[in-house]
Design a protein around this motif. Sequence first.
Motif, mmCIF file in Angstrom:
data_model
loop_
_atom_site.group_PDB
_atom_site.id
_atom_site.type_symbol
_atom_site.label_atom_id
_atom_site.label_comp_id
_atom_site.label_asym_id
_atom_site.label_seq_id
_atom_site.Cartn_x
_atom_site.Cartn_y
_atom_site.Cartn_z
ATOM 1 N N LEU A 156 44.003 45.527 44.936
ATOM 2 C CA LEU A 156 45.444 45.635 45.125
ATOM 3 C C LEU A 156 45.830 45.189 46.541
ATOM 4 C CD1 LEU A 156 47.590 46.707 43.130
ATOM 5 C CD2 LEU A 156 47.678 48.793 44.539
ATOM 6 N N GLY A 157 46.855 44.338 46.645
ATOM 7 C CA GLY A 157 47.326 43.895 47.958
ATOM 8 C C GLY A 157 46.705 42.596 48.426
ATOM 9 N N LEU A 158 45.734 42.092 47.653
ATOM 10 C CA LEU A 158 45.072 40.832 48.005
ATOM 11 C C LEU A 158 45.714 39.683 47.210
ATOM 12 C CD1 LEU A 158 42.588 39.264 49.262
ATOM 13 C CD2 LEU A 158 41.351 39.862 47.172
ATOM 14 N N THR A 159 46.281 38.702 47.926
ATOM 15 C CA THR A 159 46.877 37.552 47.241
ATOM 16 C C THR A 159 46.098 36.293 47.586
ATOM 17 O OG1 THR A 159 48.948 38.597 47.906
ATOM 18 C CG2 THR A 159 49.109 36.560 46.646
ATOM 19 N N ILE A 160 45.840 35.501 46.557
ATOM 20 C CA ILE A 160 45.091 34.251 46.751
ATOM 21 C C ILE A 160 45.920 33.106 46.193
ATOM 22 C CG2 ILE A 160 42.972 33.006 46.131
ATOM 23 C CD1 ILE A 160 41.566 35.699 45.909
ATOM 24 N N ASN A 161 46.415 32.237 47.090
ATOM 25 C CA ASN A 161 47.207 31.092 46.647
ATOM 26 C C ASN A 161 46.410 29.806 46.787
ATOM 27 O OD1 ASN A 161 49.727 32.095 45.750
ATOM 28 N ND2 ASN A 161 50.271 32.555 47.887
ATOM 29 N N GLY A 162 45.939 29.293 45.657
ATOM 30 C CA GLY A 162 45.018 28.155 45.695
ATOM 31 C C GLY A 162 45.699 26.803 45.622
ATOM 32 N N TYR A 163 44.995 25.782 46.063
ATOM 33 C CA TYR A 163 45.477 24.399 46.004
ATOM 34 C C TYR A 163 44.285 23.451 46.075
ATOM 35 C CZ TYR A 163 45.121 25.791 50.895
ATOM 36 O OH TYR A 163 44.689 26.336 52.072
ATOM 37 N N GLN A 164 44.562 22.173 45.763
ATOM 38 C CA GLN A 164 43.533 21.142 45.881
ATOM 39 C C GLN A 164 43.385 20.725 47.342
ATOM 40 O OE1 GLN A 164 44.238 17.706 43.393
ATOM 41 N NE2 GLN A 164 46.022 18.648 42.431
ATOM 42 N N CYS A 165 42.233 20.170 47.661
ATOM 43 C CA CYS A 165 42.060 19.586 48.983
ATOM 44 C C CYS A 165 42.087 18.064 48.882
ATOM 45 C CB CYS A 165 40.746 20.044 49.603
ATOM 46 S SG CYS A 165 40.780 21.800 49.995
#
Lengths: 375, 398
Positions: free
Chosen positions: A188-197
Amino acid sequence: MDFSHSDDRRMLADTLERFVASNAGWQKRAAATKSAPGYDAALWAQYAELGVIGALFTPEQGGFGGAGFDVMVVFEALGSGLVGEPFLTALMSGRALAAAGGREREIEAIVDGSKVIAFAHQEGAGSYDLDTVTTTARADGAGWVLNGAKTVIHDAEGATALLVSARSAGSDNDAAGVSLFLVPAGTLGLTINGYQCVDGGRAAEIVLKDVKVDGAALVGAAGAGSAAIRAAVDAGLLALSAEALGAMGVVRDATLEYLRTRVQFGEPIGRNQALQHRMASVLVEIEQARSAVINAAAALDGAADVRERILSGTKYTIGKTGAYVAEEAIQLHGGIGMTWELPMTHFAKRLVMINHQLGDDDHHLMRYAALGRAA
Amino acid sequence: MDLSFTPAEEAFRGEVRTFYRDKLPARLAGRVRLGQQLTKAQQEEWHAILHERGWLANHWPEAWGGTGWSVTERYIFDMESALANAPRALPFGINMLAPVLLKYGSEAQKAHYLPRMLDGSDWWCQGYSEPGAGSDLAALKTRAVRDGDHYVVNGQKTWTTMGHHANMMFALVRTGDSERRQEGISFLLIDMNSPGIEVRPIITLDGEHEVNEVFFTDVRVPIANLVGEENRGWTYAKYLLTYERTGMAGIGTSTAALTWMKGIAARQKRGGKALLDDPLFAARVARAEIELANLSTTSLRVVASVAGGGAPGAESSMLKIKGTELRQEISDLTRRALGPQAQPFLPEALEEGYNGEEVGGEGSSAAAPHYFNLRKLSIFGGSNEIQKNIISKMILQL
Ligand SMILES: Cc1cc2nc3c(=O)[nH]c(=O)nc-3n(C[C@H](O)[C@H](O)[C@H](O)COP(=O)(O)OP(=O)(O)OC[C@H]3O[C@@H](n4cnc5c(N)ncnc54)[C@H](O)[C@@H]3O)c2cc1C
C-alpha cells in the motif's frame, strides 16, 4: 600474465553466446518493450536454468561464479545480442543483498529466476551521485514508514519486490544514514509508473507515500546501506561496460562489412582512405575499451580504494567510446544508418544510452580524479 | 571592419520580432523548440501566415512575390525566425526548386508553379537519391523514355523527405546513356498522384516517419514538365544543391537550441547542485557557445562575399560541415543534461496536445530521439565527407 579466459569461463561464454544468438535479437527486445514487464519472462527462466544468473555470484553469495571475469564474459555475450532480460537488475540487487548479509533466501530466488528484485536507488535530485538520498525512512514501532520518489528504475513493473534506499539519519547528501528496504510489489502506498526506454527495455517512476513495512524489511543494519549500494554499483559498472563491449563488436563488424560492400563512385566506399582512417580509429578505440573492461574485471575482486577508481576509469572510457563508435557507425552507413530496420542502429542506440546509466563519462572522469586526490 | 548592423537593419529586426510575437502560434513554436515534426496541416497553417505577410518566399525576385531584402536582411530574418522557434518554410519548393525554375524554367512553368508554391497548392518533394545513388548521385538509374508527348518513367527513388505528404516531386531521371554519366540526366516535375507511383514509408531510428521510398512503374509525365533541356539536368541539380547547403549553417537554430539546453541544465541536479554549475558541463557549454560565435561570423563573411546575390560556391561546404556538427553537439548536450532521465521514451508525448507529465520535465522525452534524428544532418544534403572532398578539390585544389 595470462590474457586468456579459463576453460570453464570460455565454456560458459560459448554456451551463452550460442543461446543468445538463437534466442535474443533487437526485434524481440523492441517487441517486449511495448508492455510490462519489458522482457520475455519465459526466456528469463531459461537463462536461470542455464545457470547464467548464478554465474554472476560467488559460491559464498549463493552462486557458482561471481568473479569479475565471469561478470565480464556474461555481459559481453548479452551485449552482443542486445538481450533485454533483467540481468543488470539481478546482478545489482543480488550484490547489494549479499553485501548487506542475511538474505540468502532472496539471492537464491534471484539465481533460480523465481524473483526479480528491482534496484530502486536513483533519485532526480542526485542523478548519478551515489549518496544523494532524499527518500525518508521513519521508525514506526517495530517497522518503518517510507516516503519519497525514485527515478528511472529499470524492470520495476515486473518485479516481485523493490530494494529501496531511504534515509533514516543524516542529511540529503551524506553517505551515512542510508538504509535499504525490501518492499514487496503491491504494498500500500507504492506507485509504479512504467514506460519504454529509448534503447528498449522498460523503467518506471516510483512514488512511496507512507509506505509501511515491517522490521524484517530492513536489509542489513539501519543507516549502513551505503556499502551495499556501492557493491551493487561496482558490479553494475563492470556489467554495463562489458555489455557495451559486446555491442561495440557487433557495430564494428556491421560497419566494416558495409565499407567493404557498399559501392559508390564505382568502388567500395571502404577504398576511400578518409574512411579507412575513420574505421581504423574505431578499431583502436574499441581495443582500448576492451582493456578498460579487463582492468575493471580484475579490479572488481580487489581492494576497495583501487577498485572504485578503476571502475570509474572504465565507465568513463566506455561512455566516451560507446557514443563515438555509435556515431561513426551511423555516419559511415549513410542514410541506411538512420533506419529502424537496420539491426546496427539498435546497438548504436544502446551504446549511446549506456552513458545514461550509473554515471556518464563526465561524472566518472570527475570521480576518478577525486578518488585519486583522496588516495 | 564593422560588425554592427545599421539603424535601418536594427529597425527591420524589430519589425520581424513584432511579427513573430503577434503571429506565431505558441503551439507551433513549442514543437519546433523540441525538434518535433509538424503535421501537414500545421505546416500549411504556418505557410499561410508567412504568405499573408509576404515573407514566405523572401529571397525571390519582387516580381514573383519576393521581398527585395538584402542578404543582411535575409540573415536577420532567418536568425530571428530561429530564435522565435518559428517553423522553417518547407524548403523543397520555395528554397530549392524555385531558384532552378527562375533560372532555367520556361515562362509557362514559372507562371504555373511559383504562385502555387506561395498559396500552398503544391507540396514538393525532392527525388534525387536512389538505393544505388547517394553520394554518387550521377549513378542514378530511374529512367524516362520518350513516348509521344510524354515521358514514361520507371525506377525507384529513396529517402524522399515528406514524400507521403507531397503532391509533386522534382526528380532527376536518366534520359541518355552518354559516356559521361552526368550528361544523360534530366530534371522532371512529376505529379505524385500519377498512376504507377507507390510511396512506402521508411521509419527512422527514432521511430519517426519522415522519409519514404518512391517506386515508379510506367508513370506517364507530360513533356511540358521537363525543366530546361533534356540531358542537361545535372547542371540544374548542382545549382539547386548549393541553395540546399546554404541554409544549413543554422546559426539561429543553434542559438535557440543552446538556450533551451541551458534551461534544462539549470534545473537538472547533480549531487544536489545545478548541472549548469558543474565545471565539466559548463566547459562543454562554453565550447559550444564559442564555436557558435565563430561560426556566426564565418557565416556572415560568406554572406557578405556574395552580397551581390546568387549562391555561394564551395564556401557553403564549410558552413554545412561546421553548422551541422554544432547542431549535433548541442543535441548531445541536451540529452546529456537530462542524465538518467533522458532514457524514457514516450511516443505519446511527441504527439500534438500531450499534456501528461514527462520524467525529466517538459520536453525531456524529445531529447534523446532528437539527438538520434539529427545524425541525419551530417549525412544528407551531401554528406560531410563529400563536403570535405569539395573543399579539397575546389578550395585547396588538391
Ligand atoms: C533523413 C534523410 C532525409 C533525406 N531526404 C532526402 C530527400 O528528400 N531527397 C533526396 O533525394 N535524398 C534525401 N536524402 C538522401 C541523402 O542525400 C543521402 O543519404 C546522402 O546523399 C548520402 O547517400 P547514401 O545514404 O547513399 O550514403 P553513401 O553515399 O552510401 O555513403 C556512405 C558513407 O560513405 C561516405 N562516402 C561516400 N563516398 C565517399 C567518398 N568519395 N569519399 C569519402 N566518403 C565517402 C559517405 O560520406 C557516408 O559516410 C535524405 C537522407 C536522410 C538520411
